[in-house]
Design an enzyme around this catalytic site. Structure first.
Site, PDB file in Angstrom:
ATOM      1  CB  CYS B  33      -0.931   0.015   1.208  1.00  0.00           C
ATOM      2  SG  CYS B  33      -0.025   0.094   2.742  1.00  0.00           S
ATOM      3  CB  CYS B 102      -1.911  -2.184   8.869  1.00  0.00           C
ATOM      4  SG  CYS B 102      -3.109  -2.036   7.536  1.00  0.00           S
TER       5      CYS B 102
HETATM    6  S1  FES Z   1      -3.295  -0.020   4.536  1.00  0.00           S
HETATM    7 FE1  FES Z   1      -1.283   0.628   4.432  1.00  0.00          FE
HETATM    8  S2  FES Z   1      -0.521   0.036   6.336  1.00  0.00           S
HETATM    9 FE2  FES Z   1      -2.655  -0.087   6.528  1.00  0.00          FE
END
Ligand code: FES
Lengths: 390, 122
Positions: B33, B102
């Site tokens: 992400c 995460c």
């Molecule tokens: S979605 Fe990127 S660390 Fe949570």
């Protein structure tokens, strides 16, 4: 806690007038409009008048309206139904990089079935290039599908110009107008549109009802087969209450357009200006002028969108984000990505979708709480301290 | 969708900041992400005496950083090295499935900081 809803591009509340009109069709007038007896016939008139109301809003004939269950169905029926029907004429479809997944995934599906798909790029404001569109048309092209207004940024495509190009080359033109209907004037004749998708819940009708305009004479292979409802183009028992509600929402939308363009646009601009003047290093995504009057998509450097949304939510404000960290979807928004927005900006975009219920107080409240939220998150961000140091 | 503990740590994250003369600095960027975390350590006699972090990321990333800091301050480096992503997520009373990654950010950035401390030959 005060609750402010600013996610009207996702869905809207059902209007009171709409709900009122729908209620009798659940209990007293429950007949199936396809039945010939008194119970059915009492109801079929209501479906007809709703068809007229939808037609009036977009300036077409009632028989050119097919009732559907939602925008996704309308888009799939228009694209897959046309592709299959026109297969002997050609196998090339043109669409754009910023379409709703209902359009893009229908095209992807068709690609697997042997169709060729050209996906037009957009510029930094989310706008397509008409010359590029025209150049993409070839002998084999059977369909152009380009949205009216973008769901994430609000950017409005030059639909009438696309329509003119499509006509010139005798290519069928479908537009996903789910975000546009009820917010900006939509006239299928003036725009030269052959097929147009409507979704009820985006402008005060309930979820589970939509419509597809199909110009007279345009053949379409149905998505599913069954009874001969909707002139054999969409089998399935009519969602009568929903259809009645959609009709009323369309009728209300005719008068609401002035408010959308006046009061709602002014509120949106007040929010945009307020944020720009109070918070440094922000960026508005989408076309500055050709944009839905209710939509503001804005990025905040150095931080991430979901974190902003969570803080807003804690203060009672519902907005949305196309960022990488959305609760159930990963990866950057394909719309913002296609616009070539810097990844950090792309990760922090928040969409405010204003609606008829929003007030000046709502906007002012957001302007009051947002700078603190942004600063708090920036104070936590390694990018922010590094940029401050450099 | 988030537990009360996640919301608590997200709203009031503990140990946010920078240690200017840190003994070890670690960093991790999530491949999935793009979120990023930086960890600063103060180590005394093999024990993490202080830890500060900076996070660019979602609610779960910020809460995981904060929880990780609470879990390892006062612990030995070996204990800190044994901290797993799962342990961070568990201490937060769990994370929604798509958000489990995460917690990686926190444990990995911590381990990177310890590695950096050891390499610096302190
Ligand atoms: S979605 Fe990127 S660390 Fe949570």
């Amino acid at each position: 806690m005060k609750r402010i809803y600013m996610d009207n591009n996702a869905t809207t509340a059902v209007r009171s007038e709409v709900l009122e009109a729908m209620l009798p069709f659940y209990k007293e007038q429950f007949g199936n409009p396809s039945s010939i007896h008194w119970a059915g016939q009492a109801v079929s008139g209501a479906v007809d008048s709703a068809r007229g109301q939808v037609a009036q809003l977009i300036n077409c004939q009632p028989e050119e309206i097919i009732f559907t269950s939602c925008g996704s169905e309308g888009n799939a029926l228009a694209i897959k139904g046309s592709a299959e029907f026109l297969r002997s004429k050609g196998n090339h479809i043109i669409t754009t990089a910023v379409e709703h997944p209902a359009v893009l995934n229908s095209c992807k599906y068709l690609e697997k079935q042997g169709f060729e798909v050209t996906v037009l790029a957009v510029d930094s404001e989310g706008m397509i290039d008409l010359a590029e569109l025209e150049a993409a048309i070839c002998e084999q092209t059977i369909l152009i599908s380009a949205m009216w207004g973008n769901n994430e940024t609000g950017t409005l495509f030059p639909v009438a110009e696309i329509g003119a190009i499509a006509r010139k080359h005798k290519v069928r033109f479908h537009t996903d107008a789910v975000q546009a209907v009820g917010r900006v004037p939509v006239d299928v004749q003036a725009a030269g549109v052959d097929m147009l998708t409507i979704s009820g819940h985006k402008f005060g009708a309930p979820k589970g009802v939509g419509a597809l305009y199909v110009r007279k004479g345009m053949g379409l292979t149905p998505l599913f087969h069954g009874g001969h409802q909707e002139r054999n183009r969409r089998a399935g028992t009519h969602n009568v209450p929903g259809i009645v509600g959609l009709g009323v929402a369309c009728e209300l939308a005719i008068t609401d357009l002035a408010e959308q363009d006046g009061r709602i646009r002014a509120l949106r601009d007040r929010l945009e200006q307020g944020i720009l003047s109070r918070i440094p290093e922000v960026q508005v995504n989408g076309h500055r002028l050709q944009r839905l009057p209710n939509t503001l998509n804005i990025s905040f450097a150095y931080i991430e969108g979901e974190a902003i949304l969570l803080f807003l939510d804690m203060k009672g404000v519902a907005a949305s984000s196309g960022s990488a960290c959305m609760s159930d979807s990963f990866g950057q928004s394909h719309v913002i990505g296609a616009m070539g927005v810097d990844p950090m900006m792309a990760n922090s975009n928040i969409r405010f979708g204003l609606g008829l219920d929003n007030t000046e107080e709502d906007v002012d409240f957001i302007l009051e709480i947002l700078p603190e939220i942004i600063q708090k998150l920036r104070d936590m961000s390694p990018f922010y301290s590094e940029r401050a140091a450099s | 969708m988030y537990s009360d503990k996640v919301i608590d740590h997200f709203t009031n994250p503990r140990n946010v900041g920078v240690i200017i003369d840190a003994d070890g600095v670690g960093e991790k960027v999530s491949a999935s992400c793009g979120d990023r975390m930086k960890v600063f350590l103060k180590v005394v006699d093999g024990v993490i005496e202080d830890l500060k972090f900076q996070t660019y990321g979602c609610g779960a990333a910020i809460a995981s950083s904060s929880m990780m800091s609470e879990l390892v301050i006062g612990k030995t480096l070996d204990e800190a090295l044994a901290l797993t992503n799962d342990a961070v997520a568990e201490a937060l009373d769990g994370l929604p499935d798509p958000k489990l990654h995460c917690s990686n950010l926190a444990a990995d950035a911590l381990h990177d900081a310890i590695k950096n401390y050891k390499e610096e030959g302190a």
